[in-house]
Scaffold this active site. Structure first.
Site, PDB file in Angstrom:
ATOM      1  N   GLY A  49       0.758  -1.233   0.000  1.00  0.00           N
ATOM      2  CA  GLY A  49       0.000   0.000   0.000  1.00  0.00           C
ATOM      3  C   GLY A  49       0.794   1.290   0.000  1.00  0.00           C
ATOM      4  O   GLY A  49       0.207   2.364   0.111  1.00  0.00           O
ATOM      5  N   ASP A  83      -4.965 -11.690 -10.714  1.00  0.00           N
ATOM      6  CA  ASP A  83      -3.662 -12.065 -11.244  1.00  0.00           C
ATOM      7  C   ASP A  83      -3.621 -11.515 -12.668  1.00  0.00           C
ATOM      8  O   ASP A  83      -4.303 -12.032 -13.565  1.00  0.00           O
ATOM      9  CB  ASP A  83      -3.507 -13.588 -11.242  1.00  0.00           C
ATOM     10  N   LYS A 148       7.161  -2.168 -13.373  1.00  0.00           N
ATOM     11  CA  LYS A 148       8.443  -2.590 -12.806  1.00  0.00           C
ATOM     12  C   LYS A 148       8.915  -3.850 -13.507  1.00  0.00           C
ATOM     13  O   LYS A 148       8.112  -4.741 -13.802  1.00  0.00           O
ATOM     14  CB  LYS A 148       8.305  -2.858 -11.306  1.00  0.00           C
TER      15      LYS A 148
END
Length: 195
Positions: A49, A83, A148
Site C-alpha cells: 500500500g 492475477d 516494474k
C-alpha cells in the site's frame, strides 16, 4: 538491513506510508510528472500500500487497486483481487471499470522471486507484457503506463514490442531501489490512437 534501506524505511514510517516503496513513486513522479494529470488511475500490485498512500494524497477522481491478495472494496480506493497474467482477471477489471478509461496504469507487481536472475527476469517480463497487452484496452488515448521489471536479456525486446504504441518511453531506477537489485521502472508515455 543496509543503511540506505534504513533511511527509506524510517522516512516511510515517520510519514505514515505503509512501505518504503512510496519513495520510489515520489522520486519517479518528481522526475517525469506522471501523476500530475492522472485523475483516473489503475494500480497493479498494490499491496502493501505504499504507492496507494502516495496516490491518495494526490486525490484522484478514481483509483482502482488490483493485487493477487486484495480484498474487494467498493469504497475509494476501490480494490479487487486479480492475477494480471490471466485474461479472466482483466475481464474482472474491465467489468469493475464499467467503461471508464484510465489516465495512468501503474504496476509495482512482481511474482515471488526465486533468486535465479534469469527466471525472475522472465517472470517480470511476462507480468509486464500482460499489463501492456490488456491494459491498453482500458487506457485513454494520451495515457501513460509504468511497470516494474527486473532488467535482463528480454528487456530490449519488450521495449521494442510496445514502444510503437506510445509517443515516448523511458527507463529509470529511483534512488529508493536497492542498489544491488536489477529492478527498473519502464514508462510508456502518451498512448497513440492505433484504431
Amino acid at each position: 538491513m543496509r543503511k540506505r534501506e534504513d533511511i527509506y524505511y524510517n522516512r516511510a514510517k515517520k510519514a505514515g506510508y505503509r512501505s518504503r516503496a512510496a519513495y520510489k513513486l515520489i522520486e519517479i513522479d518528481r522526475k517525469f510528472e506522471i501523476l500530475s494529470r492522472a485523475h483516473y488511475i489503475l494500480e497493479i500490485g498494490s499491496s502493501p500500500g505504499g504507492w496507494t498512500d502516495v496516490l491518495m494524497e494526490r486525490t484522484p477522481e478514481y483509483l482502482l487497486c488490483v493485487d493477487i491478495s486484495a480484498k474487494k472494496s467498493d469504497v475509494m480506493p476501490y480494490s479487487i483481487r486479480g492475477d494480471v497474467t490471466r485474461e479472466s482477471s482483466w475481464n474482472d477489471i474491465k467489468e469493475f471499470l464499467d467503461g471508464k478509461k484510465m489516465d495512468l496504469i501503474l504496476s509495482d507487481a512482481m511474482s515471488h522471486t526465486t533468486g535465479q536472475h534469469s527466471l525472475d527476469h522472465a517472470s517480470s517480463v511476462n507480468i509486464c507484457t500482460s499489463i501492456l497487452e490488456y491494459g491498453m484496452e482500458v487506457l485513454r488515448i494520451g495515457g501513460n503506463v509504468m511497470v516494474k521489471q527486473f532488467q535482463g536479456e528480454y528487456t530490449n525486446e519488450f521495449m521494442n514490442q510496445f514502444k510503437g504504441f506510445f509517443r515516448r518511453n523511458y527507463i529509470t531506477k529511483p534512488g529508493a531501489s536497492r542498489s544491488e537489485s536489477s529492478e527498473i521502472y519502464i514508462i510508456f508515455a502518451g498512448l497513440l490512437d492505433h484504431t
